[in-house]
Motif scaffolding. Structure first.
Motif, PDB file in Angstrom:
ATOM      1  N   UNK A 239       0.831  -1.207   0.000  1.00  6.16           N
ATOM      2  CA  UNK A 239       0.000   0.000   0.000  1.00  6.16           C
ATOM      3  C   UNK A 239       0.864   1.255   0.000  1.00  6.16           C
ATOM      4  N   UNK A 240       1.953   1.210   0.757  1.00  6.10           N
ATOM      5  CA  UNK A 240       2.849   2.370   0.829  1.00  6.10           C
ATOM      6  C   UNK A 240       3.670   2.545  -0.443  1.00  6.10           C
ATOM      7  N   UNK A 241       3.954   1.448  -1.135  1.00  3.67           N
ATOM      8  CA  UNK A 241       4.860   1.511  -2.275  1.00  3.67           C
ATOM      9  C   UNK A 241       4.169   1.777  -3.614  1.00  3.67           C
ATOM     10  N   UNK A 242       2.921   1.329  -3.757  1.00  2.47           N
ATOM     11  CA  UNK A 242       2.255   1.417  -5.058  1.00  2.47           C
ATOM     12  C   UNK A 242       1.577   2.768  -5.257  1.00  2.47           C
TER      13      UNK A 242
ATOM     14  N   UNK B 275      -3.428   5.133  -7.888  1.00  6.91           N
ATOM     15  CA  UNK B 275      -4.342   4.799  -8.980  1.00  6.91           C
ATOM     16  C   UNK B 275      -4.033   3.450  -9.622  1.00  6.91           C
ATOM     17  N   UNK B 276      -2.906   2.855  -9.276  1.00  4.31           N
ATOM     18  CA  UNK B 276      -2.529   1.550  -9.796  1.00  4.31           C
ATOM     19  C   UNK B 276      -3.619   0.530  -9.464  1.00  4.31           C
ATOM     20  N   UNK B 277      -4.014  -0.295 -10.448  1.00  2.46           N
ATOM     21  CA  UNK B 277      -5.106  -1.235 -10.233  1.00  2.46           C
ATOM     22  C   UNK B 277      -4.835  -2.236  -9.132  1.00  2.46           C
TER      23      UNK B 277
ATOM     24  N   UNK C  41      -5.698  -8.192 -14.330  1.00  2.00           N
ATOM     25  CA  UNK C  41      -5.463  -7.078 -13.411  1.00  2.00           C
ATOM     26  C   UNK C  41      -4.038  -6.541 -13.562  1.00  2.00           C
ATOM     27  N   UNK C  42      -3.061  -7.434 -13.644  1.00  2.00           N
ATOM     28  CA  UNK C  42      -1.680  -6.967 -13.771  1.00  2.00           C
ATOM     29  C   UNK C  42      -1.421  -6.348 -15.149  1.00  2.00           C
ATOM     30  N   UNK C  43      -2.072  -6.864 -16.174  1.00  2.00           N
ATOM     31  CA  UNK C  43      -1.865  -6.319 -17.516  1.00  2.00           C
ATOM     32  C   UNK C  43      -2.513  -4.955 -17.701  1.00  2.00           C
ATOM     33  N   UNK C  44      -3.660  -4.743 -17.061  1.00  2.00           N
ATOM     34  CA  UNK C  44      -4.424  -3.500 -17.268  1.00  2.00           C
ATOM     35  C   UNK C  44      -4.354  -2.546 -16.072  1.00  2.00           C
ATOM     36  N   UNK C  45      -3.465  -2.808 -15.153  1.00  2.00           N
ATOM     37  CA  UNK C  45      -3.423  -2.059 -13.885  1.00  2.00           C
ATOM     38  C   UNK C  45      -3.234  -0.551 -14.063  1.00  2.00           C
ATOM     39  N   UNK C  46      -2.680  -0.130 -15.190  1.00  2.00           N
ATOM     40  CA  UNK C  46      -2.436   1.310 -15.421  1.00  2.00           C
ATOM     41  C   UNK C  46      -3.281   1.875 -16.558  1.00  2.00           C
TER      42      UNK C  46
END
Length: 228
Positions: A22-25, A28-30, A91-96
């Motif tokens: 939570x602190x690092x991401x 808005x990152x998915x 989720x990882x592919x579309x996270x941004x």
């Protein structure tokens, strides 16, 4: 590492890892959006464990930790440029992707974690404790009830306001097609099936791969971009 050695329960360890994410991401990152939701769930499970609200605290703790470990393993795989399970890939592919709304990210993560990971976590817990799924049903139901209540809050917090409802009509339609309650029921059936197949490794592996792919397909639909 020293900090982890001082933690008193495995739940504390997974909470520590989620807080670090939570602190690092970026906000808005998915993955960050889902992580905040899951952190709230795990925090609440920990609180209820401490309050003695679970009939079998050992079983509830084991299920909670085995469950969380599968999400954290998916994060580790993505961070190491390895392929996470199919259920997590959308989720990882579309996270941004700028066209995917926060509520879509949250529910896609819940879909992956409930639809796939929870069934496997039940079997992991049975293996760890030497029990059957039916002996975990109370703990499964309590965690499921908590998730349902939090899903309602998530929808309220992340859904666009009344002035955006006309614009967000596709979002309303898309997310209305997915139900946590139905996913939870399907997961319990899948967990029981996987446990029954535990001595038929080839069949169990095929079942798990198909479950993973089906949940991943649903996740891809949930993450349909609604604007460029």
């Amino acid at each position: 590492m020293a900090r982890l050695e001082q933690l008193t329960t495995p739940v504390d360890a997974v909470l520590s890892r989620m807080r670090a994410l939570d602190a690092a991401l970026p906000e808005r990152d998915g993955v960050a959006v889902f992580n905040r939701v899951y952190l709230a769930v795990t925090d609440e499970v920990g609180r209820r464990l401490s309050a003695g609200e679970f009939t079998d605290a050992r079983a509830a703790t084991t299920l909670d930790v085995r469950f969380a470990e599968r999400y954290l393993a998916a994060v580790d795989a993505a961070d190491a440029d390895r392929r996470p399970p199919a259920c997590w890939r959308p989720l990882f592919q579309l996270r941004r992707h700028p066209g995917v709304r926060p509520l879509q990210f949250a529910l896609a993560g819940i879909n992956a974690h409930i639809g796939h990971d929870l069934a496997l976590a039940v079997v992991d817990t049975c293996r760890t404790l030497g029990c059957r799924p039916t002996e975990l049903e109370d703990e499964f139901d309590r965690v499921g009830d908590l998730l349902v209540s939090l899903e309602e809050r998530i929808r309220e917090d992340l859904m666009p306001g009344p002035d955006l409802l006309q614009i967000a009509d596709p979002l309303t339609h898309l997310l209305g097609s997915w139900s946590l309650e139905r996913a939870r029921e399907a997961t319990w059936a899948a967990a029981r099936a996987l446990y029954a197949l535990r001595h038929c490794s080839d069949v169990a592996e095929d079942f798990t791969e198909r479950l993973d792919a089906a949940v991943g397909f649903a996740g891809r639909m949930l993450l349909t971009p609604l604007r460029d």
